[in-house]
Scaffold this active site. Sequence first.
Site, PDB file in Angstrom:
ATOM      1  N   ASN A  97       0.875  -1.172   0.000  1.00 21.12           N
ATOM      2  CA  ASN A  97       0.000   0.000   0.000  1.00 21.12           C
ATOM      3  C   ASN A  97       0.915   1.225   0.000  1.00 21.12           C
ATOM      4  OD1 ASN A  97      -1.782   2.065   0.505  1.00 21.12           O
ATOM      5  ND2 ASN A  97      -2.255   1.443   2.618  1.00 21.12           N
ATOM      6  N   TRP A  98       1.070   1.823  -1.179  1.00 22.15           N
ATOM      7  CA  TRP A  98       2.001   2.954  -1.285  1.00 22.15           C
ATOM      8  C   TRP A  98       1.444   4.233  -0.668  1.00 22.15           C
ATOM      9  CZ3 TRP A  98       4.562   3.002  -6.860  1.00 22.15           C
ATOM     10  CH2 TRP A  98       5.409   1.891  -6.967  1.00 22.15           C
ATOM     11  N   LYS A  99       0.155   4.235  -0.337  1.00 18.56           N
ATOM     12  CA  LYS A  99      -0.500   5.454   0.188  1.00 18.56           C
ATOM     13  C   LYS A  99      -0.247   6.618  -0.772  1.00 18.56           C
ATOM     14  CE  LYS A  99      -0.157   3.463   4.731  1.00 18.56           C
ATOM     15  NZ  LYS A  99      -0.188   3.637   6.166  1.00 18.56           N
ATOM     16  N   HIS A 123      -9.514   1.332   4.694  1.00 16.54           N
ATOM     17  CA  HIS A 123      -8.252   1.514   5.422  1.00 16.54           C
ATOM     18  C   HIS A 123      -8.507   2.469   6.596  1.00 16.54           C
ATOM     19  CE1 HIS A 123      -4.216   2.836   6.404  1.00 16.54           C
ATOM     20  NE2 HIS A 123      -3.801   1.723   5.855  1.00 16.54           N
ATOM     21  N   GLU A 170      -6.978   4.910   7.670  1.00 16.01           N
ATOM     22  CA  GLU A 170      -6.813   6.337   7.343  1.00 16.01           C
ATOM     23  C   GLU A 170      -8.072   6.869   6.666  1.00 16.01           C
ATOM     24  OE1 GLU A 170      -3.083   5.886   5.281  1.00 16.01           O
ATOM     25  OE2 GLU A 170      -2.127   5.364   7.183  1.00 16.01           O
ATOM     26  N   GLU A 206      -5.547  -4.569  10.773  1.00 12.42           N
ATOM     27  CA  GLU A 206      -4.507  -3.561  10.965  1.00 12.42           C
ATOM     28  C   GLU A 206      -4.822  -2.758  12.226  1.00 12.42           C
ATOM     29  OE1 GLU A 206      -2.440  -2.448   7.030  1.00 12.42           O
ATOM     30  OE2 GLU A 206      -4.300  -1.304   7.116  1.00 12.42           O
ATOM     31  N   GLY A 247       2.259   2.645  10.743  1.00 10.22           N
ATOM     32  CA  GLY A 247       3.205   3.731  10.541  1.00 10.22           C
ATOM     33  C   GLY A 247       3.882   4.204  11.813  1.00 10.22           C
ATOM     34  N   SER A 289       3.240  -1.734  10.527  1.00 13.07           N
ATOM     35  CA  SER A 289       4.685  -1.765  10.783  1.00 13.07           C
ATOM     36  C   SER A 289       5.312  -3.137  10.538  1.00 13.07           C
ATOM     37  CB  SER A 289       5.001  -1.262  12.200  1.00 13.07           C
ATOM     38  OG  SER A 289       4.610   0.099  12.336  1.00 13.07           O
ATOM     39  N   GLY A 298       2.761  -0.960   4.324  1.00 12.65           N
ATOM     40  CA  GLY A 298       2.812   0.453   3.980  1.00 12.65           C
ATOM     41  C   GLY A 298       4.245   0.907   3.757  1.00 12.65           C
ATOM     42  N   GLY A 299       4.821   1.556   4.758  1.00 13.76           N
ATOM     43  CA  GLY A 299       6.146   2.174   4.639  1.00 13.76           C
ATOM     44  C   GLY A 299       7.202   1.266   4.028  1.00 13.76           C
TER      45      GLY A 299
HETATM   46  P1  PGA Z   1       2.707   0.545   7.688  1.00 12.68           P
HETATM   47  O1  PGA Z   1       1.235   0.731   7.032  1.00 12.68           O
HETATM   48  O2  PGA Z   1       3.250  -0.745   7.161  1.00 12.68           O
HETATM   49  O3  PGA Z   1       3.463   1.739   7.235  1.00 12.68           O
HETATM   50  O4  PGA Z   1       2.487   0.510   9.169  1.00 12.68           O
HETATM   51  C1  PGA Z   1       0.387  -0.370   6.824  1.00 12.68           C
HETATM   52  C2  PGA Z   1      -0.906   0.121   6.224  1.00 12.68           C
HETATM   53  O5  PGA Z   1      -1.336   1.226   6.581  1.00 12.68           O
HETATM   54  O6  PGA Z   1      -1.526  -0.556   5.378  1.00 12.68           O
END
Ligand code: PGA
Length: 246
Positions: A9-11, A94, A96, A166, A172, A208, A229-230
């Site tokens: 997930n590149w956001k 998600h 967010e 999640e 993050g 994470s 994500g990251g």
């Molecule tokens: P993260 O994000 O790996 O940066 O914690 C995961 C996500 O939000 O899907």
Amino acid sequence: MRRKLVAANWKMHGSRAVIEELIPAIIEGVGGVSADVAISPPFVYLEAAGRALQGSAIALGAQNVSAEASGAFTGEIAADMLRELACRYVIVGHSERRALFGEDDALVVRKAVQVLRCGMTPVFCVGETLAQREAGATLAVVGSQIGALLGALSSAELLRCVIAYEPVWAIGTGLTATPGQAQEVHAFIRGRCAEQGAADVRILYGGSVKADNAAELFAEPDIDGGLIGGASLNADEFTAICRAAE
Ligand code: PGA
């Protein structure tokens, strides 16, 4: 036998230059990996990312979709449009989107239904906040998020979904759920799905995940891979996570 899936997930990160560098490096790094791998860039890069992925086994995913099929919804993107770009997965709900854009369970379920209607796989995200975990409400919160999906889908439809657990406090932040904490919630989700004839639904862990903690998470019996994500923005890190899902 459930196949593992590692989904990036590149956001709201990336650029054309990033696609040109990162995708070939990931294709090379995951060569021969048996797990399914997907990459979800921002909407505007889907077409370029799709071209870069052509000929590889890596699937294309999107990060969001409209709950409507089509119409006067300025700024929205329909599931049919994503299908046309050869997306196979679409992340819905998600945390967010839920926290920053006010998406509730009813809306997220409608998005999942649109994704299924177009023959793609929704990646339906659930998870509790830190305050909810500290109040002992984790299973109640996740149970109600999952309940909204279960209430709207048949078992055949559920089996075409992927669920991503999640914990919001782990996204993050560098704080990962322990394998035991994650497994407890994954087993609970699988139990709820099993009651509806969908015990084999794939359940990803996200929050994470890194190269150095992926293997122990993926070794848990009810963790079928990760939503990353990251760490998915670094080819070495992401390919190591994909390899940990072997
Ligand atoms: P993260 O994000 O790996 O940066 O914690 C995961 C996500 O939000 O899907």
